[in-house]
Design a protein around this motif. Structure first.
Motif, PDB file in Angstrom:
ATOM      1  N   HIS A  18     -39.548   4.982 -25.650  1.00 49.73           N
ATOM      2  CA  HIS A  18     -38.435   4.543 -26.488  1.00 49.73           C
ATOM      3  C   HIS A  18     -37.991   3.113 -26.157  1.00 49.73           C
ATOM      4  O   HIS A  18     -37.145   2.552 -26.867  1.00 49.73           O
ATOM      5  CB  HIS A  18     -37.252   5.496 -26.318  1.00 49.73           C
ATOM      6  N   LEU A  19     -38.539   2.537 -25.099  1.00 54.33           N
ATOM      7  CA  LEU A  19     -38.201   1.169 -24.717  1.00 54.33           C
ATOM      8  C   LEU A  19     -39.273   0.166 -25.132  1.00 54.33           C
ATOM      9  O   LEU A  19     -39.237  -0.996 -24.721  1.00 54.33           O
ATOM     10  CB  LEU A  19     -37.993   1.075 -23.195  1.00 54.33           C
ATOM     11  N   LEU A  20     -40.212   0.628 -25.986  1.00 56.83           N
ATOM     12  CA  LEU A  20     -41.303  -0.236 -26.405  1.00 56.83           C
ATOM     13  C   LEU A  20     -40.947  -1.093 -27.608  1.00 56.83           C
ATOM     14  O   LEU A  20     -41.568  -2.121 -27.850  1.00 56.83           O
ATOM     15  CB  LEU A  20     -42.551   0.593 -26.713  1.00 56.83           C
ATOM     16  N   SER A  21     -39.977  -0.667 -28.401  1.00 55.43           N
ATOM     17  CA  SER A  21     -39.571  -1.446 -29.569  1.00 55.43           C
ATOM     18  C   SER A  21     -38.112  -1.168 -29.869  1.00 55.43           C
ATOM     19  O   SER A  21     -37.556  -0.125 -29.487  1.00 55.43           O
ATOM     20  CB  SER A  21     -40.420  -1.097 -30.788  1.00 55.43           C
ATOM     21  N   ALA A  22     -37.477  -2.111 -30.582  1.00 53.24           N
ATOM     22  CA  ALA A  22     -36.070  -1.950 -30.946  1.00 53.24           C
ATOM     23  C   ALA A  22     -35.872  -0.761 -31.868  1.00 53.24           C
ATOM     24  O   ALA A  22     -34.871  -0.036 -31.761  1.00 53.24           O
ATOM     25  CB  ALA A  22     -35.562  -3.231 -31.599  1.00 53.24           C
ATOM     26  N   ASP A  23     -36.817  -0.532 -32.782  1.00 54.94           N
ATOM     27  CA  ASP A  23     -36.695   0.605 -33.710  1.00 54.94           C
ATOM     28  C   ASP A  23     -36.702   1.920 -32.956  1.00 54.94           C
ATOM     29  O   ASP A  23     -35.893   2.822 -33.242  1.00 54.94           O
ATOM     30  CB  ASP A  23     -37.831   0.577 -34.740  1.00 54.94           C
ATOM     31  N   ARG A  24     -37.597   2.054 -31.999  1.00 51.10           N
ATOM     32  CA  ARG A  24     -37.665   3.294 -31.221  1.00 51.10           C
ATOM     33  C   ARG A  24     -36.405   3.480 -30.379  1.00 51.10           C
ATOM     34  O   ARG A  24     -35.900   4.596 -30.241  1.00 51.10           O
ATOM     35  CB  ARG A  24     -38.890   3.290 -30.312  1.00 51.10           C
ATOM     36  N   PHE A  25     -35.906   2.374 -29.831  1.00 48.75           N
ATOM     37  CA  PHE A  25     -34.727   2.486 -28.974  1.00 48.75           C
ATOM     38  C   PHE A  25     -33.497   2.913 -29.782  1.00 48.75           C
ATOM     39  O   PHE A  25     -32.647   3.657 -29.280  1.00 48.75           O
ATOM     40  CB  PHE A  25     -34.457   1.145 -28.284  1.00 48.75           C
ATOM     41  N   ALA A  26     -33.409   2.467 -31.034  1.00 47.65           N
ATOM     42  CA  ALA A  26     -32.231   2.772 -31.850  1.00 47.65           C
ATOM     43  C   ALA A  26     -32.405   4.012 -32.724  1.00 47.65           C
ATOM     44  O   ALA A  26     -31.496   4.360 -33.482  1.00 47.65           O
ATOM     45  CB  ALA A  26     -31.903   1.569 -32.732  1.00 47.65           C
ATOM     46  N   ALA A  27     -33.549   4.704 -32.607  1.00 44.30           N
ATOM     47  CA  ALA A  27     -33.816   5.856 -33.472  1.00 44.30           C
ATOM     48  C   ALA A  27     -32.864   7.015 -33.166  1.00 44.30           C
ATOM     49  O   ALA A  27     -32.242   7.080 -32.101  1.00 44.30           O
ATOM     50  CB  ALA A  27     -35.262   6.301 -33.294  1.00 44.30           C
ATOM     51  N   ALA A  28     -32.778   7.935 -34.137  1.00 46.34           N
ATOM     52  CA  ALA A  28     -31.863   9.083 -33.984  1.00 46.34           C
ATOM     53  C   ALA A  28     -32.242   9.943 -32.786  1.00 46.34           C
ATOM     54  O   ALA A  28     -31.376  10.425 -32.043  1.00 46.34           O
ATOM     55  CB  ALA A  28     -31.855   9.915 -35.260  1.00 46.34           C
ATOM     56  N   GLN A  29     -33.546  10.173 -32.600  1.00 47.69           N
ATOM     57  CA  GLN A  29     -34.021  10.983 -31.479  1.00 47.69           C
ATOM     58  C   GLN A  29     -34.155  10.121 -30.235  1.00 47.69           C
ATOM     59  O   GLN A  29     -34.847   9.101 -30.240  1.00 47.69           O
ATOM     60  CB  GLN A  29     -35.379  11.615 -31.824  1.00 47.69           C
ATOM     61  N   PHE A  30     -33.474  10.521 -29.161  1.00 45.47           N
ATOM     62  CA  PHE A  30     -33.479   9.738 -27.935  1.00 45.47           C
ATOM     63  C   PHE A  30     -33.235  10.688 -26.773  1.00 45.47           C
ATOM     64  O   PHE A  30     -32.415  11.617 -26.877  1.00 45.47           O
ATOM     65  CB  PHE A  30     -32.381   8.666 -27.986  1.00 45.47           C
TER      66      PHE A  30
END
Length: 485
Positions: A277-289
């Motif tokens: 989840h720290l590989l891209s801004a989209d992944r970091f801000a996604a609903a699933q975390f």
């Protein structure tokens, strides 16, 4: 040590005012620049779009005031905004033509807010913001419009204006590329600027994004800056090069308890679960975390730190910087702000008198070349003599070369040379390592001993030519100290 050059410049400007006494436009120009000699240092933060200028201005101010939310367009697409000391927040807009326009401003947690009222003129040449902050007591700070210096780019007016209006410039850039070198060469145009190339400090301003923004990005950026400082081409042009992340430096100064709690929660998650989840801004801000941190909080962290900064903070928390104070201190160290502040103090703030005298000489040179008349050639010759012979400029070049590592001196001579040249303060006591307030009975023997210590180095065949030239500058400083006491 700079009183001599200041007095020479004042005398020369006085002769020029007499010579051009029949030209109100020229005399106004000269008087304005002569008045600047006695004012605060004018320090501009310049660079291309997206270099982080406003963020660094906020870091240097110690609060969020830039950019000013006026929506103005002006010279070069955006007006130059000057921040200066004042009793209360106030914004004054100076249009290209017509009277000044005052805007009521208020400080908020997010920066300056302009109060509703009569709309300002859309085309502004300059904006002056008054703020009661400690950082502005001895300096006027400019957030300059974007500077573009491209091959074949005929519109160099914004860059030239920054170099004309400021006594010193922090030039921010992602990398020392051809555009950076063109700006640095532009800063050396003219006899005075070429003889005293001491007004620009180059800042690699997106240090946290080097090498893909990995954990070692800031270390790599500092190594790149060191290589540029010592490069025979870029080093002398750049005067000095430092690597800074203004975003991390600002976050370090204003890190909130809520932000620290969110970063700590992310750091608590096992590495294998959170790393994807720290590989891209989209992944970091996604609903699933995988951490109990909601998307709005994560988006706010991205805005404050950027993804490289988030990764760095998570790693720092995991490796022992667990409290908010420790994390903020680690970010401040890694952000490069301490090195930048020390360089600005040593090369600019402590040398305010010399840099302001240099600006006056540059302004006078412009007049003498643009509007020659009988008697101007003599003044031009005197101007070039002062620029070439002023010891203050030689000391500044030596300090930058020693700080950058372009010149090295053996053993304890390096520290001694830096101190004598004014690295720790330009008073005689600071130069001679004596208590402030020391009198001639202490200063004269210390200056004599320093002169005796350094004279042999000027002709020491074991030293390189560059080292002997450095020794000659120090000897001249010691002779000046002896003459004063």
């Amino acid at each position: 040590m700079s009183a001599g050059v200041r007095e020479e410049v004042r005398a020369l400007m006085g002769e020029a005012l007499y010579l051009y006494g029949d030209s109100p436009r020229v005399t106004t120009w000269l008087r304005d620049h002569l008045d600047r000699v006695d004012g605060p240092l004018r320090l501009a933060v310049a660079g291309p779009e997206g270099a982080g200028k406003s963020t660094l201005v906020n870091v240097l101010l110690g609060e969020d005031a830039a950019p000013v939310p006026t929506g103005l367009t002006g010279f070069g697409g955006r007006p130059i905004v000057w921040y200066q000391d004042g009793p209360a927040p106030r914004v004054t807009v100076f249009p290209s033509e017509g009277p000044a326009h005052e805007l009521t401003a208020a400080r908020t947690g997010d920066g300056l807010r302009l109060e509703p009222g009569r709309p300002p003129p859309p085309d502004a040449a300059e904006v002056i913001v008054e703020l009661p902050v400690r950082a502005l007591r001895h300096v006027r700070l400019a957030d300059a419009p974007p500077v573009r210096v491209r091959p074949g780019d005929g519109d160099l007016a914004p860059a030239r204006r920054v170099l004309r209006d400021a006594d010193a410039v922090l030039y921010l850039t992602r990398q020392v590329d051809d555009a950076t070198l063109r700006f640095l060469r532009l800063a050396r145009q003219g006899a005075v600027a070429a003889a005293a190339p001491v007004g620009v400090l180059t800042v690699l301003s997106r240090a946290d994004e080097v090498a893909g923004g990995g954990i070692g990005a800031l270390v790599e950026a500092k190594q790149i800056a060191r290589r540029h400082r010592r490069d025979p081409v870029t080093g002398p042009l750049a005067h000095h090069v430092v690597a800074v992340s203004p975003r991390l430096a600002r976050a370090a100064a204003t890190l909130t308890a809520a932000e620290h709690a969110a970063l700590a929660a992310i750091a608590m998650v096992p590495r294998a679960a959170v790393e994807p989840h720290l590989l891209s801004a989209d992944r970091f801000a996604a609903a699933q975390f995988p951490a109990p941190v909601d998307p709005p909080t994560r988006r706010a962290l991205l805005g404050r730190l950027g993804l490289p900064g988030v990764r760095l903070c998570v790693t720092l928390v995991r490796t022992g910087e667990a409290t908010r104070d420790r994390l903020a201190a680690a970010l401040s160290r890694r952000g490069g702000l301490a090195d930048l502040r020390e360089s600005v103090r040593e090369l600019f703030l402590d040398r305010r008198d010399a840099l302001q005298a240099r600006s006056a000489l540059i302004a006078l040179e412009f007049v003498l070349r643009a509007e020659p008349r009988p008697g101007a050639d003599y003044l031009l010759g005197e101007l070039e003599r002062i620029a070439a012979s002023a010891h203050d400029f030689r000391e500044l070049r030596l300090l930058a070369a020693l700080r950058a590592g372009r010149v090295s001196l053996p053993g304890p001579l390096a520290a001694d040379a830096r101190r004598l040249a004014g690295a720790h303060g330009t008073s005689a006591a600071a130069r001679l390592d004596q208590p402030e307030g020391a009198g001639p009975t202490q200063l004269w023997p210390a200056a004599r001993d320093a002169l005796l210590r350094w004279r042999p180095a000027v002709e020491d065949v074991a030293l390189t030519a560059a080292q002997r030239r450095a020794a000659a500058v120090v000897v001249r400083t010691c002779e000046g100290l002896l003459a004063e006491h």
